[in-house]
Design a protein around this motif. Structure first.
Motif, mmCIF file in Angstrom:
data_model
loop_
_atom_site.group_PDB
_atom_site.id
_atom_site.type_symbol
_atom_site.label_atom_id
_atom_site.label_comp_id
_atom_site.label_asym_id
_atom_site.label_seq_id
_atom_site.Cartn_x
_atom_site.Cartn_y
_atom_site.Cartn_z
ATOM 1 N N MET A 1 -12.416 0.913 4.868
ATOM 2 C CA MET A 1 -11.025 0.638 4.495
ATOM 3 C C MET A 1 -10.434 1.800 3.702
ATOM 4 S SD MET A 1 -11.321 -3.409 3.463
ATOM 5 C CE MET A 1 -9.602 -3.594 2.968
ATOM 6 N N ILE A 2 -11.202 2.361 2.782
ATOM 7 C CA ILE A 2 -10.718 3.508 2.013
ATOM 8 C C ILE A 2 -10.387 4.667 2.951
ATOM 9 C CG2 ILE A 2 -11.396 5.306 0.374
ATOM 10 C CD1 ILE A 2 -12.936 3.170 -1.169
ATOM 11 N N GLY A 3 -11.261 4.912 3.920
ATOM 12 C CA GLY A 3 -11.022 5.995 4.873
ATOM 13 C C GLY A 3 -9.728 5.803 5.652
ATOM 14 N N ARG A 4 -9.502 4.577 6.139
ATOM 15 C CA ARG A 4 -8.294 4.322 6.924
ATOM 16 C C ARG A 4 -7.030 4.409 6.071
ATOM 17 N NH1 ARG A 4 -11.784 0.452 9.449
ATOM 18 N NH2 ARG A 4 -11.057 -1.213 8.059
ATOM 19 N N VAL A 5 -7.109 3.901 4.858
ATOM 20 C CA VAL A 5 -5.934 3.927 3.989
ATOM 21 C C VAL A 5 -5.589 5.357 3.578
ATOM 22 C CG1 VAL A 5 -5.066 3.231 1.727
ATOM 23 C CG2 VAL A 5 -6.213 1.565 3.161
ATOM 24 N N LEU A 6 -6.593 6.149 3.282
ATOM 25 C CA LEU A 6 -6.346 7.553 2.953
ATOM 26 C C LEU A 6 -5.729 8.294 4.133
ATOM 27 C CD1 LEU A 6 -9.528 8.562 0.903
ATOM 28 C CD2 LEU A 6 -7.180 8.474 0.063
ATOM 29 N N GLU A 7 -6.204 7.988 5.326
ATOM 30 C CA GLU A 7 -5.652 8.638 6.515
ATOM 31 C C GLU A 7 -4.183 8.289 6.699
ATOM 32 O OE1 GLU A 7 -6.592 9.019 11.333
ATOM 33 O OE2 GLU A 7 -7.853 7.761 10.043
ATOM 34 N N ARG A 8 -3.845 7.037 6.489
ATOM 35 C CA ARG A 8 -2.450 6.626 6.631
ATOM 36 C C ARG A 8 -1.572 7.209 5.523
ATOM 37 N NH1 ARG A 8 -4.739 1.567 8.333
ATOM 38 N NH2 ARG A 8 -4.453 0.612 6.290
ATOM 39 N N ALA A 9 -2.160 7.404 4.341
ATOM 40 C CA ALA A 9 -1.377 7.941 3.220
ATOM 41 C C ALA A 9 -1.031 9.409 3.433
ATOM 42 C CB ALA A 9 -2.147 7.770 1.916
ATOM 43 N N GLY A 10 -1.875 10.149 4.162
ATOM 44 C CA GLY A 10 -1.600 11.554 4.427
ATOM 45 C C GLY A 10 -2.253 12.482 3.427
ATOM 46 N N THR A 11 -2.577 13.660 3.862
ATOM 47 C CA THR A 11 -3.321 14.626 3.039
ATOM 48 C C THR A 11 -2.445 15.360 2.041
ATOM 49 O OG1 THR A 11 -3.035 16.283 4.774
ATOM 50 C CG2 THR A 11 -5.076 14.990 4.818
ATOM 51 N N VAL A 12 -1.130 15.217 2.150
ATOM 52 C CA VAL A 12 -0.251 15.939 1.219
ATOM 53 C C VAL A 12 -0.290 15.335 -0.175
ATOM 54 C CG1 VAL A 12 1.314 16.718 3.024
ATOM 55 C CG2 VAL A 12 1.738 14.532 1.882
ATOM 56 N N ARG A 13 -0.840 14.150 -0.303
ATOM 57 C CA ARG A 13 -0.866 13.474 -1.593
ATOM 58 C C ARG A 13 -2.186 13.756 -2.308
ATOM 59 N NH1 ARG A 13 3.577 10.331 -0.827
ATOM 60 N NH2 ARG A 13 3.929 9.600 1.291
ATOM 61 N N THR A 14 -2.097 14.224 -3.526
ATOM 62 C CA THR A 14 -3.283 14.501 -4.325
ATOM 63 C C THR A 14 -3.709 13.228 -5.048
ATOM 64 O OG1 THR A 14 -2.613 16.786 -4.661
ATOM 65 C CG2 THR A 14 -4.256 15.889 -6.184
ATOM 66 N N ILE A 15 -4.971 12.833 -4.847
ATOM 67 C CA ILE A 15 -5.499 11.613 -5.462
ATOM 68 C C ILE A 15 -6.145 11.979 -6.800
ATOM 69 C CG2 ILE A 15 -7.096 9.690 -5.196
ATOM 70 C CD1 ILE A 15 -4.788 9.613 -3.219
ATOM 71 N N LEU A 16 -5.721 11.300 -7.869
ATOM 72 C CA LEU A 16 -6.267 11.571 -9.199
ATOM 73 C C LEU A 16 -7.608 10.885 -9.419
ATOM 74 C CD1 LEU A 16 -3.095 11.057 -11.423
ATOM 75 C CD2 LEU A 16 -4.087 13.231 -10.712
ATOM 76 N N ALA A 17 -7.737 9.648 -8.955
ATOM 77 C CA ALA A 17 -8.942 8.869 -9.244
ATOM 78 C C ALA A 17 -8.967 7.648 -8.332
ATOM 79 C CB ALA A 17 -8.953 8.429 -10.712
ATOM 80 N N CYS A 18 -10.105 6.959 -8.340
ATOM 81 C CA CYS A 18 -10.269 5.703 -7.628
ATOM 82 C C CYS A 18 -10.631 4.634 -8.656
ATOM 83 C CB CYS A 18 -11.365 5.824 -6.570
ATOM 84 S SG CYS A 18 -11.739 4.284 -5.701
ATOM 85 N N ALA A 19 -9.806 3.599 -8.767
ATOM 86 C CA ALA A 19 -10.053 2.507 -9.716
ATOM 87 C C ALA A 19 -10.411 1.252 -8.936
ATOM 88 C CB ALA A 19 -8.828 2.260 -10.588
ATOM 89 N N ILE A 20 -11.558 0.629 -9.293
ATOM 90 C CA ILE A 20 -12.056 -0.513 -8.547
ATOM 91 C C ILE A 20 -12.213 -1.707 -9.478
ATOM 92 C CG2 ILE A 20 -13.952 -1.393 -7.131
ATOM 93 C CD1 ILE A 20 -14.529 1.431 -6.266
ATOM 94 N N SER A 21 -11.595 -2.797 -9.098
ATOM 95 C CA SER A 21 -11.695 -4.065 -9.827
ATOM 96 C C SER A 21 -12.668 -4.964 -9.074
ATOM 97 C CB SER A 21 -10.313 -4.717 -9.907
ATOM 98 O OG SER A 21 -10.394 -6.049 -10.370
ATOM 99 N N VAL A 22 -13.716 -5.442 -9.777
ATOM 100 C CA VAL A 22 -14.782 -6.220 -9.136
ATOM 101 C C VAL A 22 -14.998 -7.521 -9.898
ATOM 102 C CG1 VAL A 22 -17.190 -6.233 -8.399
ATOM 103 C CG2 VAL A 22 -15.936 -4.088 -8.429
ATOM 104 N N THR A 23 -15.159 -8.605 -9.157
ATOM 105 C CA THR A 23 -15.559 -9.875 -9.757
ATOM 106 C C THR A 23 -17.071 -9.856 -9.948
ATOM 107 O OG1 THR A 23 -13.746 -11.054 -8.698
ATOM 108 C CG2 THR A 23 -15.614 -12.374 -9.437
ATOM 109 N N GLY A 24 -17.532 -9.711 -11.182
ATOM 110 C CA GLY A 24 -18.961 -9.668 -11.443
ATOM 111 C C GLY A 24 -19.263 -8.943 -12.734
ATOM 112 N N VAL A 25 -20.550 -8.757 -13.003
ATOM 113 C CA VAL A 25 -21.004 -8.041 -14.196
ATOM 114 C C VAL A 25 -21.074 -6.553 -13.858
ATOM 115 C CG1 VAL A 25 -22.848 -7.779 -15.894
ATOM 116 C CG2 VAL A 25 -22.334 -10.043 -14.951
ATOM 117 N N VAL A 26 -20.408 -5.732 -14.660
ATOM 118 C CA VAL A 26 -20.291 -4.310 -14.351
ATOM 119 C C VAL A 26 -20.711 -3.472 -15.552
ATOM 120 C CG1 VAL A 26 -18.717 -2.451 -13.672
ATOM 121 C CG2 VAL A 26 -18.380 -4.757 -12.761
#
Length: 369
Positions: free
Chosen positions: A116-141
């Motif tokens: 899913m990350i791969g497909r979403v990044l592809e649709r977003a386009g390479t011109v956009r610089t990504i600062l970070a990836c933030a993940i919200s998880v139900t569980g002990v982290v």
């Protein structure tokens, strides 16, 4: 030193949108020339935006500054029991591309997430610089290491999620879902030093902001509200944690279905029709929760408790007045508890954006705007 001064200026503009150079110099104790040079560079890089407000005074108005939140992007992933959602969004919460997918207990959720990350990044386009990836998880982290210690219904145990996604080439920040929500609330109400998030959903969880900081613990299990012992009569209910009568065995989605003898969706419909048995079951949720939350309020001097999750959303009209009334009956007269609140339909991109900004300004991260 330049990067430190730059971040200090950005933080001041973030906290005081519309501020101008002279006031920044006063707040940072930097020279006017240093502030001018750094602000000029930040404007040229489109990190800051300039605008001239009309103040209704004679002469030249000072040029105001704001952070260009729309010019910076992040990956947001929301991983819940039964559903995974992935977004590329700007720091102003604008969604550029997204994908959502249901998952079951037999689903390889990690593989699904990567696809899913791969497909979403592809649709977003390479011109956009990504600062970070933030993940919200139900569980002990383990939030320091980005490891999901336990998310049983996802079949994740000691999963190095940050390591698995390191190929993205950006910082991967993994947080418990209630904790990430706490960062959002903290940004919305900075004057409230002590409050609690309580999530009543498929599972039961919580997070605390104490002294203006999100509570952390040595073993990463602070806020396991679902495993507090409930005051209950009748046969004991064993829990997978090894105890009996954990709160989750009485008010989680699975517990409500077991007690009602019907699927959760039917419970929702019958509460809407004000069927007495269905309404009484939701009132029981309040009876189990109230003494626990009242004790926490007294112990920690909480300003607020914020409720969220599907059970709160579906049954707000019953839960809010019933729980508020029961809690206040159990509080000492000197407790200054302000209010019980309910949050519904808060977008995960709003939560993740506020979380990332808080992380950037409060840590020595390698993220650079």
């Amino acid at each position: 030193m330049k990067l430190i001064n730059e971040k200090n200026i950005l933080k001041i503009v973030h906290e005081n949108p519309g501020i101008y150079r002279k006031l920044i110099a006063e707040k940072t104790n930097l020279s006017s020339q240093t502030v001018t040079n750094l602000v000029t560079e930040l404007v040229e890089r489109r990190v800051l935006l300039e605008y001239a407000p009309s103040l209704g005074i004679k002469g030249r108005n000072p040029v105001s500054l704001s952070v260009n939140y729309s010019g910076f992007y992040m990956i947001t992933a929301d991983i819940n029991i039964g559903r995974v959602a992935v977004y590329v969004n700007a720091l102003d919460e604008t969604v550029i591309a997204s994908e959502e997918r249901p998952v079951g207990q037999k689903t390889d959720v990690l593989d699904v997430l990567k696809e899913m990350i791969g497909r979403v990044l592809e649709r977003a386009g390479t011109v956009r610089t990504i600062l970070a990836c933030a993940i919200s998880v139900t569980g002990v982290v383990n939030e320091d290491k980005g490891i999901v210690v336990e998310a049983g219904k996802l079949n994740w145990y000691n999963l190095d999620l940050a390591g698995e996604l390191s190929y993205l080439g950006v910082p991967v920040l993994v947080r418990n879902d209630a904790n990430m929500f706490a960062y959002y609330e903290k940004s919305q109400f900075p004057a409230d030093l002590n409050f609690m998030i309580a999530k009543i959903d498929v599972g039961i969880g919580s997070a605390f902001v104490l002294g203006g900081r999100v509570l952390e613990s040595t073993n990463n299990v602070a806020g396991e509200l679902g495993h507090v012992t409930a005051m209950a009569q009748g046969a004991e209910r064993p829990c997978v944690c090894g105890k009996t009568n954990c709160l989750t065995k009485f008010i989680s989605l699975e517990a409500l279905e077991a007690d009602y003898g019907k699927p959760y969706g039917e419970l929702v419909e019958e509460v809407r029709r004000k069927e007495p048995k269905a309404v009484a079951l939701i009132e029981d949720v309040c009876a189990y929760l109230a003494p626990i939350l009242a004790n926490v309020i007294i112990l920690l001097d909480l300003d607020r408790i914020i409720l969220c999750g599907c059970t709160v959303e579906y049954f707000e009209s019953i839960i809010y007045p019933c729980l508020d009334r029961k809690i206040r009956k159990l509080l000492s007269y000197w407790v200054s508890f302000k209010r019980l609140e309910i949050r519904t339909n808060v977008k995960i991109t709003a939560i993740s954006s506020r979380f990332l900004l808080d992380y950037y300004f409060s840590t020595e991260s390698d993220i650079r705007l």
